[in-house]
Write a protein that holds these residues in place. Structure first.
Motif, PDB file in Angstrom:
ATOM      1  N   MET A 193       0.822  -1.214   0.000  1.00  0.00           N
ATOM      2  CA  MET A 193       0.000   0.000   0.000  1.00  0.00           C
ATOM      3  C   MET A 193       0.854   1.262   0.000  1.00  0.00           C
ATOM      4  O   MET A 193       0.371   2.324  -0.364  1.00  0.00           O
ATOM      5  CB  MET A 193      -0.957   0.002   1.193  1.00  0.00           C
ATOM      6  N   GLN A 194       2.121   1.151   0.364  1.00  0.00           N
ATOM      7  CA  GLN A 194       3.008   2.319   0.319  1.00  0.00           C
ATOM      8  C   GLN A 194       3.125   2.859  -1.099  1.00  0.00           C
ATOM      9  O   GLN A 194       3.429   4.027  -1.298  1.00  0.00           O
ATOM     10  CB  GLN A 194       4.407   1.948   0.794  1.00  0.00           C
ATOM     11  N   ASN A 195       2.897   1.991  -2.070  1.00  0.00           N
ATOM     12  CA  ASN A 195       3.005   2.398  -3.466  1.00  0.00           C
ATOM     13  C   ASN A 195       1.737   3.065  -3.984  1.00  0.00           C
ATOM     14  O   ASN A 195       1.699   3.514  -5.123  1.00  0.00           O
ATOM     15  CB  ASN A 195       3.346   1.182  -4.341  1.00  0.00           C
ATOM     16  N   LEU A 196       0.704   3.100  -3.165  1.00  0.00           N
ATOM     17  CA  LEU A 196      -0.555   3.722  -3.556  1.00  0.00           C
ATOM     18  C   LEU A 196      -0.603   5.161  -3.063  1.00  0.00           C
ATOM     19  O   LEU A 196       0.100   5.542  -2.131  1.00  0.00           O
ATOM     20  CB  LEU A 196      -1.737   2.952  -2.963  1.00  0.00           C
ATOM     21  N   SER A 197      -1.470   5.928  -3.671  1.00  0.00           N
ATOM     22  CA  SER A 197      -1.658   7.309  -3.219  1.00  0.00           C
ATOM     23  C   SER A 197      -2.400   7.310  -1.882  1.00  0.00           C
ATOM     24  O   SER A 197      -3.039   6.326  -1.505  1.00  0.00           O
ATOM     25  CB  SER A 197      -2.471   8.098  -4.250  1.00  0.00           C
ATOM     26  N   ARG A 198      -2.318   8.418  -1.190  1.00  0.00           N
ATOM     27  CA  ARG A 198      -3.035   8.540   0.092  1.00  0.00           C
ATOM     28  C   ARG A 198      -4.539   8.389  -0.113  1.00  0.00           C
ATOM     29  O   ARG A 198      -5.226   7.820   0.731  1.00  0.00           O
ATOM     30  CB  ARG A 198      -2.732   9.882   0.750  1.00  0.00           C
ATOM     31  N   GLU A 199      -5.048   8.888  -1.230  1.00  0.00           N
ATOM     32  CA  GLU A 199      -6.474   8.804  -1.521  1.00  0.00           C
ATOM     33  C   GLU A 199      -6.902   7.346  -1.671  1.00  0.00           C
ATOM     34  O   GLU A 199      -7.932   6.933  -1.153  1.00  0.00           O
ATOM     35  CB  GLU A 199      -6.827   9.587  -2.784  1.00  0.00           C
ATOM     36  N   HIS A 200      -6.093   6.573  -2.392  1.00  0.00           N
ATOM     37  CA  HIS A 200      -6.409   5.152  -2.574  1.00  0.00           C
ATOM     38  C   HIS A 200      -6.312   4.411  -1.239  1.00  0.00           C
ATOM     39  O   HIS A 200      -7.155   3.565  -0.927  1.00  0.00           O
ATOM     40  CB  HIS A 200      -5.480   4.509  -3.598  1.00  0.00           C
ATOM     41  N   CYS A 201      -5.285   4.725  -0.451  1.00  0.00           N
ATOM     42  CA  CYS A 201      -5.124   4.088   0.863  1.00  0.00           C
ATOM     43  C   CYS A 201      -6.320   4.391   1.767  1.00  0.00           C
ATOM     44  O   CYS A 201      -6.815   3.507   2.474  1.00  0.00           O
ATOM     45  CB  CYS A 201      -3.852   4.564   1.540  1.00  0.00           C
ATOM     46  N   ALA A 202      -6.775   5.629   1.742  1.00  0.00           N
ATOM     47  CA  ALA A 202      -7.904   6.027   2.591  1.00  0.00           C
ATOM     48  C   ALA A 202      -9.159   5.229   2.229  1.00  0.00           C
ATOM     49  O   ALA A 202      -9.865   4.732   3.109  1.00  0.00           O
ATOM     50  CB  ALA A 202      -8.171   7.522   2.455  1.00  0.00           C
ATOM     51  N   VAL A 203      -9.416   5.087   0.943  1.00  0.00           N
ATOM     52  CA  VAL A 203     -10.594   4.335   0.508  1.00  0.00           C
ATOM     53  C   VAL A 203     -10.472   2.870   0.922  1.00  0.00           C
ATOM     54  O   VAL A 203     -11.421   2.286   1.449  1.00  0.00           O
ATOM     55  CB  VAL A 203     -10.800   4.472  -1.021  1.00  0.00           C
ATOM     56  N   LEU A 204      -9.308   2.268   0.725  1.00  0.00           N
ATOM     57  CA  LEU A 204      -9.120   0.867   1.118  1.00  0.00           C
ATOM     58  C   LEU A 204      -9.238   0.697   2.625  1.00  0.00           C
ATOM     59  O   LEU A 204      -9.786  -0.303   3.107  1.00  0.00           O
ATOM     60  CB  LEU A 204      -7.767   0.344   0.636  1.00  0.00           C
ATOM     61  N   PHE A 205      -8.722   1.645   3.375  1.00  0.00           N
ATOM     62  CA  PHE A 205      -8.811   1.575   4.825  1.00  0.00           C
ATOM     63  C   PHE A 205     -10.267   1.487   5.272  1.00  0.00           C
ATOM     64  O   PHE A 205     -10.631   0.635   6.082  1.00  0.00           O
ATOM     65  CB  PHE A 205      -8.137   2.794   5.463  1.00  0.00           C
ATOM     66  N   HIS A 206     -11.101   2.354   4.720  1.00  0.00           N
ATOM     67  CA  HIS A 206     -12.502   2.384   5.140  1.00  0.00           C
ATOM     68  C   HIS A 206     -13.298   1.195   4.609  1.00  0.00           C
ATOM     69  O   HIS A 206     -14.084   0.605   5.345  1.00  0.00           O
ATOM     70  CB  HIS A 206     -13.165   3.692   4.704  1.00  0.00           C
ATOM     71  N   THR A 207     -13.082   0.834   3.341  1.00  0.00           N
ATOM     72  CA  THR A 207     -13.896  -0.234   2.752  1.00  0.00           C
ATOM     73  C   THR A 207     -13.401  -1.625   3.112  1.00  0.00           C
ATOM     74  O   THR A 207     -14.204  -2.500   3.436  1.00  0.00           O
ATOM     75  CB  THR A 207     -13.956  -0.099   1.223  1.00  0.00           C
ATOM     76  N   GLN A 208     -12.109  -1.846   3.079  1.00  0.00           N
ATOM     77  CA  GLN A 208     -11.574  -3.190   3.295  1.00  0.00           C
ATOM     78  C   GLN A 208     -11.292  -3.484   4.762  1.00  0.00           C
ATOM     79  O   GLN A 208     -11.588  -4.572   5.242  1.00  0.00           O
ATOM     80  CB  GLN A 208     -10.288  -3.393   2.481  1.00  0.00           C
ATOM     81  N   LEU A 209     -10.708  -2.546   5.470  1.00  0.00           N
ATOM     82  CA  LEU A 209     -10.327  -2.802   6.864  1.00  0.00           C
ATOM     83  C   LEU A 209     -11.473  -2.580   7.839  1.00  0.00           C
ATOM     84  O   LEU A 209     -11.607  -3.301   8.819  1.00  0.00           O
ATOM     85  CB  LEU A 209      -9.143  -1.936   7.265  1.00  0.00           C
ATOM     86  N   ASN A 210     -12.277  -1.567   7.573  1.00  0.00           N
ATOM     87  CA  ASN A 210     -13.371  -1.261   8.494  1.00  0.00           C
ATOM     88  C   ASN A 210     -14.713  -1.794   8.027  1.00  0.00           C
ATOM     89  O   ASN A 210     -15.704  -1.647   8.727  1.00  0.00           O
ATOM     90  CB  ASN A 210     -13.463   0.244   8.737  1.00  0.00           C
ATOM     91  N   GLY A 211     -14.755  -2.350   6.821  1.00  0.00           N
ATOM     92  CA  GLY A 211     -15.987  -2.954   6.330  1.00  0.00           C
ATOM     93  C   GLY A 211     -17.104  -1.966   6.062  1.00  0.00           C
ATOM     94  O   GLY A 211     -18.278  -2.324   6.110  1.00  0.00           O
ATOM     95  N   ARG A 212     -16.746  -0.747   5.781  1.00  0.00           N
ATOM     96  CA  ARG A 212     -17.769   0.264   5.492  1.00  0.00           C
ATOM     97  C   ARG A 212     -18.248   0.141   4.054  1.00  0.00           C
ATOM     98  O   ARG A 212     -17.531  -0.322   3.186  1.00  0.00           O
ATOM     99  CB  ARG A 212     -17.205   1.653   5.741  1.00  0.00           C
ATOM    100  N   THR A 213     -19.467   0.600   3.832  1.00  0.00           N
ATOM    101  CA  THR A 213     -20.018   0.592   2.490  1.00  0.00           C
ATOM    102  C   THR A 213     -19.411   1.746   1.698  1.00  0.00           C
ATOM    103  O   THR A 213     -18.771   2.643   2.257  1.00  0.00           O
ATOM    104  CB  THR A 213     -21.548   0.765   2.513  1.00  0.00           C
ATOM    105  N   MET A 214     -19.644   1.713   0.394  1.00  0.00           N
ATOM    106  CA  MET A 214     -19.157   2.804  -0.464  1.00  0.00           C
ATOM    107  C   MET A 214     -19.797   4.126  -0.050  1.00  0.00           C
ATOM    108  O   MET A 214     -19.120   5.152  -0.001  1.00  0.00           O
ATOM    109  CB  MET A 214     -19.463   2.505  -1.936  1.00  0.00           C
ATOM    110  N   ARG A 215     -21.080   4.095   0.274  1.00  0.00           N
ATOM    111  CA  ARG A 215     -21.781   5.325   0.699  1.00  0.00           C
ATOM    112  C   ARG A 215     -21.204   5.870   2.010  1.00  0.00           C
ATOM    113  O   ARG A 215     -20.998   7.076   2.149  1.00  0.00           O
ATOM    114  CB  ARG A 215     -23.272   5.075   0.870  1.00  0.00           C
ATOM    115  N   GLU A 216     -20.989   4.980   2.978  1.00  0.00           N
ATOM    116  CA  GLU A 216     -20.421   5.419   4.254  1.00  0.00           C
ATOM    117  C   GLU A 216     -19.033   6.015   4.052  1.00  0.00           C
ATOM    118  O   GLU A 216     -18.703   7.056   4.628  1.00  0.00           O
ATOM    119  CB  GLU A 216     -20.340   4.238   5.222  1.00  0.00           C
ATOM    120  N   THR A 217     -18.237   5.356   3.221  1.00  0.00           N
ATOM    121  CA  THR A 217     -16.885   5.848   2.948  1.00  0.00           C
ATOM    122  C   THR A 217     -16.943   7.213   2.268  1.00  0.00           C
ATOM    123  O   THR A 217     -16.185   8.123   2.610  1.00  0.00           O
ATOM    124  CB  THR A 217     -16.117   4.837   2.079  1.00  0.00           C
TER     125      THR A 217
END
Length: 127
Positions: A75-99
């Motif tokens: 993930m270090q190779n990804l932008s902060r924006e991409h990391c933020a989206v993955l953090f919320h959707t993949q790690l926290n299990g949030r929906t796209m709308r919540e994210t």
């Protein structure tokens, strides 16, 4: 594993600015969290079964931690924006709308960033 990711996320600025190895940092965090958990169990006098099944479960946990460490290093190779989206959707299990609401961006942008980030991670993992 989630606690390791959470610590990495909370200290993302240090990881990006650090001249040391992210893998070393993540392994140290994972090890320290495992030690803390073990100590808490001992203090509470929790029964720890000394069986093969327990050892197998522990091995599975360690494998998950190291897979998580590898994912975070990729993930270090990804932008902060991409990391933020993955953090919320993949790690926290949030929906796209919540994210989208949390990040204050359109849902379509969340979907696009998530798709691109996962695609990039897959490509990096294959290298």
């Amino acid at each position: 594993m989630q606690k390791t990711f959470l610590r990495a996320w909370m200290h993302l600025d240090r990881l990006y600015m650090s001249s040391g190895s992210v893998m070393s940092w993540l392994r140290t965090v994972a090890r320290n969290l495992a030690i803390d958990q073990s100590r808490r169990a001992a203090v509470r006098n929790e029964y720890v079964e000394n069986t093969r099944a327990y050892a197998e479960r522990q091995q599975d946990r360690f494998e998950c931690v190291f897979e998580a460490i590898e994912a975070v290093s990729l993930m270090q190779n990804l932008s902060r924006e991409h990391c933020a989206v993955l953090f919320h959707t993949q790690l926290n299990g949030r929906t796209m709308r919540e994210t989208a609401a949390i990040l204050r961006i359109p849902v379509g942008t969340v979907k696009s960033r998530s798709s691109h980030a996962l695609s990039n991670l897959r490509r990096l993992a294959m290298e």
